[in-house]
Design an enzyme around this catalytic site. Sequence first.
Site, PDB file in Angstrom:
ATOM      1  N   CYS A 215       0.810  -1.204   0.000  1.00  0.00           N
ATOM      2  CA  CYS A 215       0.000   0.000   0.000  1.00  0.00           C
ATOM      3  C   CYS A 215       0.846   1.257   0.000  1.00  0.00           C
ATOM      4  O   CYS A 215       2.074   1.206   0.067  1.00  0.00           O
ATOM      5  CB  CYS A 215      -0.932   0.023   1.214  1.00  0.00           C
ATOM      6  SG  CYS A 215      -0.057  -0.109   2.764  1.00  0.00           S
TER       7      CYS A 215
ATOM      8  N   CYS B   1      13.919  -2.163   2.020  1.00  0.00           N
ATOM      9  CA  CYS B   1      13.588  -3.140   0.974  1.00  0.00           C
ATOM     10  C   CYS B   1      14.252  -2.764  -0.350  1.00  0.00           C
ATOM     11  O   CYS B   1      13.953  -1.732  -0.940  1.00  0.00           O
ATOM     12  CB  CYS B   1      12.078  -3.213   0.792  1.00  0.00           C
ATOM     13  SG  CYS B   1      11.561  -4.256  -0.594  1.00  0.00           S
TER      14      CYS B   1
ATOM     15  N   SER C 205       8.681  -1.145 -17.119  1.00  0.00           N
ATOM     16  CA  SER C 205       9.426  -0.889 -15.879  1.00  0.00           C
ATOM     17  C   SER C 205      10.921  -1.134 -16.020  1.00  0.00           C
ATOM     18  O   SER C 205      11.718  -0.586 -15.264  1.00  0.00           O
ATOM     19  CB  SER C 205       8.868  -1.742 -14.739  1.00  0.00           C
ATOM     20  OG  SER C 205       8.885  -3.107 -15.078  1.00  0.00           O
TER      21      SER C 205
ATOM     22  N   ASP D 273      14.400  -7.520 -18.857  1.00  0.00           N
ATOM     23  CA  ASP D 273      13.205  -7.485 -18.011  1.00  0.00           C
ATOM     24  C   ASP D 273      13.631  -7.239 -16.573  1.00  0.00           C
ATOM     25  O   ASP D 273      14.801  -7.420 -16.223  1.00  0.00           O
ATOM     26  CB  ASP D 273      12.421  -8.798 -18.123  1.00  0.00           C
ATOM     27  CG  ASP D 273      10.940  -8.617 -17.807  1.00  0.00           C
ATOM     28  OD1 ASP D 273      10.551  -7.512 -17.374  1.00  0.00           O
ATOM     29  OD2 ASP D 273      10.169  -9.579 -17.987  1.00  0.00           O
ATOM     30  N   ASP D 274      12.671  -6.818 -15.736  1.00  0.00           N
ATOM     31  CA  ASP D 274      13.020  -6.541 -14.346  1.00  0.00           C
ATOM     32  C   ASP D 274      13.039  -7.786 -13.488  1.00  0.00           C
ATOM     33  O   ASP D 274      13.635  -7.794 -12.412  1.00  0.00           O
ATOM     34  CB  ASP D 274      12.069  -5.499 -13.736  1.00  0.00           C
ATOM     35  CG  ASP D 274      10.613  -5.839 -13.976  1.00  0.00           C
ATOM     36  OD1 ASP D 274      10.272  -7.035 -13.991  1.00  0.00           O
ATOM     37  OD2 ASP D 274       9.808  -4.908 -14.149  1.00  0.00           O
TER      38      ASP D 274
ATOM     39  N   CYS E  21       8.416 -12.954   0.841  1.00  0.00           N
ATOM     40  CA  CYS E  21       8.619 -11.804   1.721  1.00  0.00           C
ATOM     41  C   CYS E  21       7.512 -11.817   2.771  1.00  0.00           C
ATOM     42  O   CYS E  21       6.359 -12.058   2.441  1.00  0.00           O
ATOM     43  CB  CYS E  21       8.548 -10.504   0.927  1.00  0.00           C
ATOM     44  SG  CYS E  21       8.586  -9.022   1.946  1.00  0.00           S
TER      45      CYS E  21
ATOM     46  N   CYS F 158      17.440  -4.759   2.734  1.00  0.00           N
ATOM     47  CA  CYS F 158      16.915  -6.109   2.911  1.00  0.00           C
ATOM     48  C   CYS F 158      16.937  -6.826   1.566  1.00  0.00           C
ATOM     49  O   CYS F 158      16.372  -6.345   0.580  1.00  0.00           O
ATOM     50  CB  CYS F 158      15.489  -6.057   3.454  1.00  0.00           C
ATOM     51  SG  CYS F 158      14.745  -7.695   3.648  1.00  0.00           S
TER      52      CYS F 158
ATOM     53  N   CYS G 178      14.270 -11.771   0.028  1.00  0.00           N
ATOM     54  CA  CYS G 178      13.619 -12.533  -1.042  1.00  0.00           C
ATOM     55  C   CYS G 178      14.638 -13.122  -2.018  1.00  0.00           C
ATOM     56  O   CYS G 178      14.326 -14.050  -2.774  1.00  0.00           O
ATOM     57  CB  CYS G 178      12.611 -11.671  -1.788  1.00  0.00           C
ATOM     58  SG  CYS G 178      13.323 -10.212  -2.587  1.00  0.00           S
TER      59      CYS G 178
END
EC number: 2.4.2.14
Length: 517
Positions: free
Chosen positions: A12, A280, A327, A389-390, A426, A503, A506
């Site tokens: 969010c 993050c 992106s 690509d991301d 995560c 962090c 992941c």
Amino acid sequence: MELEELGIREECGVFGCIASGEWPTQLDVPHVITLGLVGLQHRGQESAGIVTSDGSSVPTFKSHKGMGLVNHVFTEDNLKKLYVSNLGIGHTRYATTGKCELENCQPFVVETLHGKIAVAHNGELVNAARLRKKLLRHGIGLSTSSDSEMITQLLAYTPPQEQDDTPDWVARIKNLMKEAPTAYSLLIMHRDVIYAVRDPYGNRPLCIGRLIPVSDINDKEKKTSETEGWVVSSESCSFLSIGARYYREVLPGEIVEISRHNVQTLDIISRSEGNPVAFCIFEYVYFARPDSMFEDQMVYTVRYRCGQQLAIEAPVDADLVSTVPESATPAALAYAGKCGLPYVEVLCKNRYVGRTFIQPNMRLRQLGVAKKFGVLSDNFKGKRIVLVDDSIVRGNTISPIIKLLKESGAKEVHIRVASPPIKYPCFMGINIPTKEELIANKPEFDHLAEYLGANSVVYLSVEGLVSSVQEGIKFKKQKEKKHDIMIQENGNGLECFEKSGHCTACLTGKYPVELEW
């Protein structure tokens, strides 16, 4: 791109505004918050909400929340319900804990011993199950499945040392930080102030902006502009559209009080001995808008450096470089520049096929990618493509794109991924598929190029990502005072004397705190 398609998403965004000067204000606080939330729409598209207050000693809270995009939830008629307000907070949501239902929409409002508070939360509590049991054992009822409601109730719960007639919100927030080490950025509205709070690990972003007269917005040299109000946001990208200038970040563990008069630090809570900051790293890779600022550097610039590093780590003989819109575009441009290859568009995106597009029959499912992308075949027929690509999460999305390009005339398709393989879920505010669903944990990963139909597939290394992120951070000399971060005023706000940390759980499985179940 694949992150978007396959459900890896930010939980969010939060946004707050408080008018300066005389109250009642002439500043249209509800509209400012709405525009701020539009700027954070990429962080959550399931629901949105705003709570405003007149800021009196016995304040009137007005609230409107609904399911859907910000512009759908807040019509002119709905905004009128929030008028005669001097401050307010807003929220736009994706669900990681708690169902996608109206009851879980934020901000949450509760009555406390000292009046109402409203709370907006970005993140996810790593020990939510234990805290839920604790609250229930104390007879505190919970009406939603969201961990954000637990934060609200923990704040409302009076600390033992607090006197009944004097609310000590710093003590309450510190008590929350003791109970829940991460992950959250919070906005807490009480009476005539907004508290901006970031967990001690700084896992989720939060920054402050200063509303200035419209006539001064483009005059960057003018440093003495009148302050019309203060805003606080998950990302700085929401500031420009409302006429605000970036002021500073909220520091890890910092409790900031924002009033009509000023912005002041009430306390900074330290982490356990030896534990580093854990911002993050995927905020840089994918989640944040490219024009946002974190740690004094623009997200776009970091993505560009990732592309340069990817070119160093994984060059390939090819004719052109392209990307899956959109992106990964900064990384693709950087990769092309570093390799001396032209950047050429090979796909165009149909922007009117939404994320929730329904595929009602097998024919439409089989068409898949073709619904979302047009092919610019004249740009690549007979040529070798490097497609940047991301991420590759499950592999379900990139594989049809490779097939589409080859069927449309590409001689070769080499995949380069501007982030490392995602191997672990995560538990701190990002919705990631289970470990078993991730392509990096499947047997197919050992022969991924063959599995996807590509000529080669190479990811950016973890070390390459971390160095690309940290290269642009202006480290200040670290100073310590009783294990707290020392801060001092400068021309732009506060200066932090602490080396940043990130962090990478992941990617590496190394979580900043011990997880609780």
